[in-house]
Design a protein around this motif. Structure first.
Motif, PDB file in Angstrom:
ATOM      1  N   GLU A   1       6.820  -3.797   5.104  1.00 31.70           N
ATOM      2  CA  GLU A   1       5.764  -3.623   4.114  1.00 31.70           C
ATOM      3  C   GLU A   1       4.492  -3.019   4.686  1.00 31.70           C
TER       4      GLU A   1
ATOM      5  N   ASP B   1      -4.220  -7.222  -3.958  1.00 32.82           N
ATOM      6  CA  ASP B   1      -3.299  -6.609  -2.990  1.00 32.82           C
ATOM      7  C   ASP B   1      -3.965  -6.663  -1.612  1.00 32.82           C
ATOM      8  N   LEU B   2      -3.706  -7.758  -0.890  1.00 33.32           N
ATOM      9  CA  LEU B   2      -4.425  -7.995   0.360  1.00 33.32           C
ATOM     10  C   LEU B   2      -3.491  -7.901   1.564  1.00 33.32           C
TER      11      LEU B   2
ATOM     12  N   THR C   1       1.149 -13.061   0.494  1.00 36.17           N
ATOM     13  CA  THR C   1      -0.075 -13.050   1.315  1.00 36.17           C
ATOM     14  C   THR C   1      -1.219 -13.814   0.643  1.00 36.17           C
TER      15      THR C   1
ATOM     16  N   LYS D   1      -5.965  -3.710  -0.052  1.00 34.00           N
ATOM     17  CA  LYS D   1      -5.183  -2.476   0.049  1.00 34.00           C
ATOM     18  C   LYS D   1      -5.478  -1.602  -1.176  1.00 34.00           C
TER      19      LYS D   1
HETATM   20 CA    CA Z   1       1.356  -7.123   0.273  1.00 28.83          CA
END
Ligand code: CA
Ligand code: IPD
Ligand code: CA
Ligand code: CA
Length: 259
Positions: A66, A37-38, A89, A32
């Motif tokens: 989210e 930040d996946l 995650t 992301k």
């Molecule tokens: Ca996340």
């Protein structure tokens, strides 16, 4: 238990089953904002499943999730579901454990229900405003009032390195004085662990409402406190720091950081 909480728990257990079925198959992973930040197609699909399940029964409720499948609300009026389809995650992808589905329900600005489901441990934590907090249906005891020097603190090591949000020299003495630190990598679970007495506090500089709202109610129902690192209340509409634990732990941490 009544309709709303049974429905939420049922949806979350169904989400957990779906995650367990899919996690060992190939799936798409995207970055992301940066390499830590996946998002996977499973996060997105689970958010879709949860949204569908909520709106089928409660079409006028708002949802703030989210993965952005629905536009965020501007105010806290009405009934809002804060949804994190997979909290942790990175743990989900790499460790294949220690991730949770987290849902909180707020009515006109007041947190009323909080649910954190540790999918691989099959542990469902839930709290209902004014009715206590539970782990797999068993009522949890009030949080023990431990000061920093007797505490195990959940905190990511990032916050004691140079960062944009806090002077690491304020947090380093906490790490030095505590009994120990842990970084689980799933905010909602870390808060649920505070509620369950497995750790004594959780500190982060960067959470969203779907990360902390469910855990917040668990902790508050057991006499603890959840606020920002400045000691303020949560706003629920933006990114925030989180300082959570017993009243004594929180006020003790504030003496370290308000120097
Ligand atoms: Ca996340
Ligand atoms: C993250 C995890 C992590 C916390 C981050 C969250 P995600 O959630 O809870 O522990 O430090 O602030 O964003 O992205 O895995 O759902
Ligand atoms: Ca997530
Ligand atoms: Ca999260």
């Amino acid at each position: 238990m009544q309709g709303l909480e049974l429905h939420a728990i049922d949806l979350m257990k169904r989400a957990g089953k779906y995650i367990r079925q899919k996690m060992d198959q190939a799936y798409h992973i995207e970055e992301k904002t940066n390499k830590s930040d996946l998002v996977t197609e499973i996060d997105q699909h689970v958010e879709d499943l949860l949204i569908k399940g909520i709106l089928e029964k409660y079409p006028d409720h708002l949802i703030y999730g989210e993965e952005g499948r629905i536009e965020r609300p501007d105010t806290l009026d009405g009934t809002i579901w804060f949804v994190d389809p997979i909290d942790g995650t990175m743990n989900f992808i790499r460790q294949k454990r220690l991730f949770a589905v987290s849902i909180a329900i707020m009515i006109d600005g007041e947190l009323r229900y909080g649910f954190v489901y540790d999918v691989m441990a099959d542990e469902m934590f839930h709290a209902i405003k004014g009715q206590g907090a539970y782990e797999n249906g068993i009522r949890l005891d009030p949080i023990e009032d431990r000061p920093v020097k007797e505490a195990i603190i959940c905190m990511n090591a990032t916050w004691v390195t140079a960062n944009r949000r806090i002077d690491p020299n304020l947090l380093a003495p906490l790490v030095r004085d505590a009994v120990g630190t842990r970084a689980v990598g799933a905010a909602s679970l870390e808060l649920a662990w505070v509620a369950a007495g497995r750790v004594d506090g959780y500190i982060t500089m960067r959470n969203m409402p779907w990360d902390y709202a469910a855990g917040q109610l668990l902790i508050e129902e057991l006499g603890g406190r959840v606020g920002t690192i400045e000691g303020a209340d949560m706003s629920f509409l933006e990114q925030t720091s989180v300082l959570a634990g017993s009243q004594r732990f929180v006020s003790d941490v504030l003496t370290y950081v308000q120097k």
